[in-house]
Design an enzyme around this catalytic site. Structure first.
Site, PDB file in Angstrom:
ATOM      1  N   GLY A  44      31.517  10.011  42.328  1.00 27.50           N
ATOM      2  CA  GLY A  44      31.789  11.067  41.511  1.00 27.50           C
ATOM      3  C   GLY A  44      32.995  11.872  41.740  1.00 27.50           C
ATOM      4  O   GLY A  44      33.619  11.657  43.182  1.00 27.50           O
ATOM      5  N   TRP A  45      33.637  12.860  41.292  1.00 25.87           N
ATOM      6  CA  TRP A  45      34.858  13.729  41.663  1.00 25.87           C
ATOM      7  C   TRP A  45      34.899  14.949  40.835  1.00 25.87           C
ATOM      8  O   TRP A  45      34.101  14.932  39.806  1.00 25.87           O
ATOM      9  CB  TRP A  45      36.148  12.742  41.491  1.00 25.87           C
ATOM     10  CG  TRP A  45      36.254  12.264  39.823  1.00 25.87           C
ATOM     11  CD1 TRP A  45      35.855  11.386  39.340  1.00 25.87           C
ATOM     12  CD2 TRP A  45      36.895  12.964  38.750  1.00 25.87           C
ATOM     13  NE1 TRP A  45      36.296  11.279  37.914  1.00 25.87           N
ATOM     14  CE2 TRP A  45      36.663  12.534  37.537  1.00 25.87           C
ATOM     15  CE3 TRP A  45      37.526  14.475  38.812  1.00 25.87           C
ATOM     16  CZ2 TRP A  45      37.203  12.585  36.355  1.00 25.87           C
ATOM     17  CZ3 TRP A  45      38.086  14.945  37.679  1.00 25.87           C
ATOM     18  CH2 TRP A  45      37.901  14.132  36.499  1.00 25.87           C
ATOM     19  N   GLY A  46      35.410  15.780  41.246  1.00 28.77           N
ATOM     20  CA  GLY A  46      35.601  17.237  40.773  1.00 28.77           C
ATOM     21  C   GLY A  46      37.033  17.690  41.108  1.00 28.77           C
ATOM     22  O   GLY A  46      37.771  17.013  41.631  1.00 28.77           O
ATOM     23  N   SER A  49      37.114  18.000  45.093  1.00 28.15           N
ATOM     24  CA  SER A  49      36.583  17.096  45.839  1.00 28.15           C
ATOM     25  C   SER A  49      36.192  15.651  45.185  1.00 28.15           C
ATOM     26  O   SER A  49      36.510  15.579  44.246  1.00 28.15           O
ATOM     27  CB  SER A  49      35.331  17.447  46.393  1.00 28.15           C
ATOM     28  OG  SER A  49      34.016  17.545  45.442  1.00 28.15           O
ATOM     29  N   THR A  50      36.139  14.450  46.161  1.00 24.52           N
ATOM     30  CA  THR A  50      35.720  13.195  45.632  1.00 24.52           C
ATOM     31  C   THR A  50      34.454  13.095  46.493  1.00 24.52           C
ATOM     32  O   THR A  50      34.182  13.409  47.474  1.00 24.52           O
ATOM     33  CB  THR A  50      36.795  12.304  45.715  1.00 24.52           C
ATOM     34  OG1 THR A  50      37.126  12.092  47.332  1.00 24.52           O
ATOM     35  CG2 THR A  50      38.087  12.418  45.032  1.00 24.52           C
ATOM     36  N   LYS A  66      30.829  13.816  50.249  1.00 23.24           N
ATOM     37  CA  LYS A  66      31.732  14.700  49.579  1.00 23.24           C
ATOM     38  C   LYS A  66      33.201  15.136  50.381  1.00 23.24           C
ATOM     39  O   LYS A  66      32.942  15.838  51.525  1.00 23.24           O
ATOM     40  CB  LYS A  66      30.904  15.957  49.174  1.00 23.24           C
ATOM     41  CG  LYS A  66      31.716  16.763  48.068  1.00 23.24           C
ATOM     42  CD  LYS A  66      30.899  17.898  47.681  1.00 23.24           C
ATOM     43  CE  LYS A  66      31.585  18.887  46.732  1.00 23.24           C
ATOM     44  NZ  LYS A  66      30.653  20.100  46.167  1.00 23.24           N
ATOM     45  N   ASP A 167      26.486  27.833  39.176  1.00 27.30           N
ATOM     46  CA  ASP A 167      27.163  26.790  38.312  1.00 27.30           C
ATOM     47  C   ASP A 167      25.994  25.797  37.877  1.00 27.30           C
ATOM     48  O   ASP A 167      26.254  24.766  37.901  1.00 27.30           O
ATOM     49  CB  ASP A 167      28.377  25.885  39.310  1.00 27.30           C
ATOM     50  CG  ASP A 167      29.192  25.301  38.182  1.00 27.30           C
ATOM     51  OD1 ASP A 167      29.351  25.592  37.060  1.00 27.30           O
ATOM     52  OD2 ASP A 167      29.850  24.427  38.932  1.00 27.30           O
TER      53      ASP A 167
END
Length: 396
Positions: A44-46, A49-50, A66, A167
């Site tokens: 995943g990623w945001g 971060s990855t 992370k 969140d």
């Protein structure tokens, strides 16, 4: 560094975030912390971060690493996760529905110093699960009920520690995939799906700069068989504590997705952990119907508040009236010939879609509407607690 200077065929994190202060250019096969963690795949990623699947050679297990952007606050999320991990598991069953911190360390790279959090490795989040594996575009009813109850328990556990997650939404609820640690590396990669790489190229034909990776990895799709087996008796974890806070550290605002953002955030009121209760109400609606209660397409704060007013069972607080009037004056009004909906009526219309399988009864949907309504209250003090909702006999 302008993003148009680079191109890549894989749809993932933005290449222009690979710059000093940004993402670390991670490669498959990288060995972190003196070789303890071997990077095997991306999960995943945001924006900050990855996250990568890795083999922990010291404990012979698979984990998620992370890697935050170099400019991120390096202590905030780590301290919250350490507080969670230090709490005894036997005191509250909700702890098992919170992702656990296993290790933390820092790495140096061409873009700076990056905080690395080693977490339990989890499967797809709820939207990924629905989009990739479920034809009905929503969860099976029994799975939705189980997942909803687990999330409620997890949020109540956080409340016992006075932690606001900040969140809560469907993308931060992830499914566990058991029995991964028994696989060898090739079997593990086969279960996640072979990595798909997209070569990063400069549009002017020059060699990529040192800040940029030579390729981008598409996040693991996970094999359908493994995911669907886990969905028969799902166990979930609440993830991503980047927005979380303690009472004495409450932020001025939050970056929760607009469509599930609590009204006190929209009206710039002081924030406390009860923002999670509003987001929980939106999440419960989405778990059973496949979509949040409020429109997510081209939504604006004023448009969202207008929908909140339409669905609310209580009155907009007086202290927000003046600001709401100002927002209305600036809002572009559109003609709407559709009759107004109540929350319950909208829930029924969305759930009893004739093109989807309907496993729940009208009585079930009435109960879900009642529980959602107890959480979607303007005043934080009037929202039911996660514990009260979780203890409702309907979940037994």
């Amino acid at each position: 560094m302008a993003s148009h200077r680079y191109a890549c065929g894989v749809d993932a994190e933005s290449i222009d975030r690979y710059r000093p202060g940004g993402y670390h250019p991670t490669r498959l096969g990288d060995q972190l912390k003196s070789g303890r963690y071997k990077i095997l795949h991306k999960v995943g990623w945001g924006g900050y971060s990855t996250t990568w699947a890795a083999r922990d050679h010291e404990h012979q297990r698979y984990v998620a690493v992370k890697i935050s952007v170099a400019e991120a606050n390096k202590n905030h999320e780590t301290s919250i996760l350490r507080l969670i991990s230090s709490s005894p598991s036997h005191t509250h069953g909700g702890k098992e529905h919170i992702v656990q911190l296993l290790d933390s360390f820092c790495i140096e790279g061409p873009n700076g110093k990056h905080q690395c959090l080693v977490l339990e490795l989890l499967g797809p989040n709820i939207p990924e699960l629905i989009d990739s594996y479920l034809r009905d575009e929503r969860l099976p009813a029994q799975a939705a009920r189980s997942i909803a109850h687990q999330v409620l328990m997890g949020v109540d556990f956080l409340a016992q520690l006075s932690i606001g997650h900040g969140d809560i939404h469907a993308r931060n609820i992830a499914l566990t995939l058991p029995r991964l640690d028994s696989l060898n590396e090739q079997e593990f990669i086969d279960t996640l799906g072979q990595p798909e790489l997209g070569r990063v190229q400069r549009t002017d034909g020059s060699a990529p700069e040192i800040h940029v990776p030579s390729y981008i990895v598409r996040p693991a799709p996970f094999k359908a068989k493994q995911v669907l087996q886990s969905l028969r008796a799902p166990v979930i974890k609440i993830i991503d504590f980047g927005e979380s806070f303690l009472p004495n550290q409450a932020p001025a605002t939050l970056h929760t997705p607009l469509v599930v953002r609590a009204p006190e955030v929209l009206f710039d009121d002081p924030i406390d952990r009860r923002v999670d209760l509003w987001s929980l109400g939106c999440l419960l609606f989405e778990l059973f119907t496949g979509q949040p209660p409020f429109d997510s397409i081209m939504q604006t704060p004023a448009g969202l508040i207008s929908q909140m007013i339409q669905f609310s069972t209580d009155e907009l607080p007086d202290r927000w009236e003046a600001k709401w009037q100002t927002m209305q004056e600036k809002r572009v009004q559109y003609a709407d010939d559709d009759p107004p909906y109540t929350l319950q009526k909208w829930l029924e219309e969305v759930y009893f879609d004739t093109q989807r399988r309907c496993e729940l009864t009208k009585r079930d949907i009435d109960k879900i509407g009642e529980l959602v309504g107890l959480l979607l209250r303007w005043e934080p003090a009037r929202r039911s607690s996660a514990k009260d909702i979780a203890n409702d006999p309907w979940f037994r």
